[in-house]
Write an enzyme that holds these catalytic residues in place. Structure first.
Site, PDB file in Angstrom:
ATOM      1  N   PRO A 198       0.822  -1.195   0.000  1.00 39.55           N
ATOM      2  CA  PRO A 198       0.000   0.000   0.000  1.00 39.55           C
ATOM      3  C   PRO A 198       0.856   1.245   0.000  1.00 39.55           C
ATOM      4  O   PRO A 198       1.676   1.461   0.891  1.00 39.55           O
ATOM      5  CB  PRO A 198      -0.784  -0.109   1.305  1.00 39.55           C
ATOM      6  CG  PRO A 198      -0.366  -1.380   1.947  1.00 39.55           C
ATOM      7  CD  PRO A 198       0.892  -1.784   1.323  1.00 39.55           C
ATOM      8  N   GLU A 199       0.658   2.052  -1.010  1.00 36.39           N
ATOM      9  CA  GLU A 199       1.295   3.357  -1.068  1.00 36.39           C
ATOM     10  C   GLU A 199       0.200   4.380  -0.764  1.00 36.39           C
ATOM     11  O   GLU A 199      -0.902   3.991  -0.373  1.00 36.39           O
ATOM     12  CB  GLU A 199       1.942   3.563  -2.447  1.00 36.39           C
ATOM     13  CG  GLU A 199       2.923   2.449  -2.784  1.00 36.39           C
ATOM     14  CD  GLU A 199       3.576   2.586  -4.158  1.00 36.39           C
ATOM     15  OE1 GLU A 199       3.792   3.723  -4.608  1.00 36.39           O
ATOM     16  OE2 GLU A 199       3.859   1.548  -4.780  1.00 36.39           O
TER      17      GLU A 199
END
Length: 278
Positions: free
Chosen positions: A2-3
Site C-alpha cells: 500500500p502506497e
DNA sequence: CGATACACCTGTGTGC
DNA sequence: TGCACACAGGTGTATC
C-alpha cells in the site's frame, strides 16, 4: 503494497464504515507486530469502550483517533490489510487483530508477511510516536509544492528514485508510483537528484500529484494483496504505464518503445528507454 | 549527515 | 513431485 493512494482509499472507506462506532471487544491473535508503550495486551484495555472519532493519514500511515485521546496507528507494510468483514464472513489466515465494533461491524487487521505494524499511542501525541518520527511532507498536502520538492532534492547525489522512496523527504510514494511519476515526467531511471533542471522538477511534481490523484479515483492498485476498507481490490493496475509492464509497449501516445525492467538498490524499476531520458 | 546494503517474513511462480 | 531460487506494494538498522 500500500502506497499513498491505497492507504487513502482505506481511510475514506473506514471513514464511512467505522467512524462513530464503539469498540466492544478486541481479539488479538498475534501481537508481535504491535508497538505499545507497555504491553501489546494493553490494546484491549485501552480501546474497549471507546469510539472511533475519525480516520486520518500521514504518508502511508493510517491514524484511528479514539474518543478520549488515544490513537491507533496502522502501517500496512507490504501485505497489510485493514477492512471490515461482511456479515457471516470468517477472518482469513494471517488475521492478527479483530476489533468488534458496535452494530455488528468487525474491523480486521491482516498481514501475511508481517512487515507492517500497529502502534498504540496512549496519549495521542502523534509528533512523539515511533511510526511518524521520520515522515516528511505528505505528497498530497498543500505544502508539497514544486519549490518544496526542489529544496528537498537540492544537494543530494543519490538516485532520484531512492530519494522519492525516502519517506522522510516526501511521504507516500512507493515503488509503483515512483516508476509511474518518473515515466509521466519523462525522467530516466539513472537520473540523480542534483542534476535535474527546474523544469524537470516541475514536471515531476505535476506527475506525482496527477498519478496519485488518478490512482485514488481508481481506489488504488491491486497487484496481489491490497484491498480497500470494504475488502475489495482497486483498479488502477489496469492503468499503469510502466510498473509491471516489462516487454509491453509504452503507453505514451506515439512512442512505441518497449518497457524494460532493471534492478536498482534491490528493487525493480520499470521504464521506457525510448521516451524517458535513459 | 548522506548513501547504500541488508535484514525482516511469507507466498508464489519458474526452471531444473 | 521435489527442490532451489528469484521476486513481491515497505522500512528500520548497520556500515562506510
Amino acid at each position: 503494497m500500500p502506497e499513498l493512494p491505497e492507504v487513502e482509499t482505506v481511510r475514506r472507506g473506514l471513514s464511512r464504515s467505522v467512524v462513530g462506532r464503539t469498540v466492544e471487544a478486541v481479539r488479538v491473535r498475534r501481537c508481535d507486530n504491535i508497538l505499545c508503550e507497555t504491553e501489546p495486551h494493553q490494546l484491549a484495555e485501552v480501546l474497549t469502550g471507546r469510539s472511533i472519532e475519525w480516520v486520518g493519514r500521514r504518508g502511508k500511515n493510517l491514524i484511528l483517533q479514539m474518543s478520549g485521546g488515544p490513537v491507533l496507528l496502522v502501517n500496512l507494510g507490504m501485505t497489510g490489510q485493514l477492512y471490515t468483514l461482511a456479515e457471516g464472513e470468517e477472518p482469513l489466515e494471517h488475521t492478527h487483530v479483530i476489533l468488534e465494533l458496535s452494530g455488528g461491524v468487525r474491523l480486521v487487521y491482516r498481514d501475511t508477511r508481517r512487515f507492517g505494524h500497529l502502534e498504540l499511542i496512549c496519549d495521542g501525541d502523534l509528533d512523539a510516536c515511533m511510526s511518524l518520527r521520520n515522515v516528511g511532507v505528505d505528497a498530497r498536502s498543500r505544502s508539497f509544492t514544486a519549490r518544496r520538492l526542489a529544496e528537498l532534492l537540492a544537494g543530494r547525489t543519490a538516485l532520484l528514485k531512492s530519494a522519492l522512496l525516502n519517506q522522510s523527504l516526501v511521504a507516500g510514494l512507493g515503488n509503483i508510483y515512483v516508476c509511474e511519476a518518473m515515466h509521466r515526467a519523462r525522467i530516466g531511471p539513472e537520473a540523480r537528484c542534483n542534476e535535474l533542471a527546474e523544469a524537470q522538477i516541475e514536471a515531476l511534481h505535476r506527475a506525482i500529484v496527477a498519478v496519485l490523484d488518478e490512482a485514488i479515483k481508481a481506489e488504488g492498485t491491486t497487484i496481489s494483496d491490497y484491498v480497500t476498507g470494504a475488502g475489495v481490490p482497486g483498479s488502477f493496475q489496469r492503468r499503469l504505464r510502466g510498473y509491471g509492464r516489462e516487454g509491453l509497449t509504452c503507453r505514451r501516445r506515439g512512442c512505441g518503445g518497449v518497457i524494460r525492467r532493471i534492478v536498482q538498490s534491490n528493487r525493480s524499476t520499470f521504464y521506457c528507454p525510448k521516451c524517458q531520458g535513459g
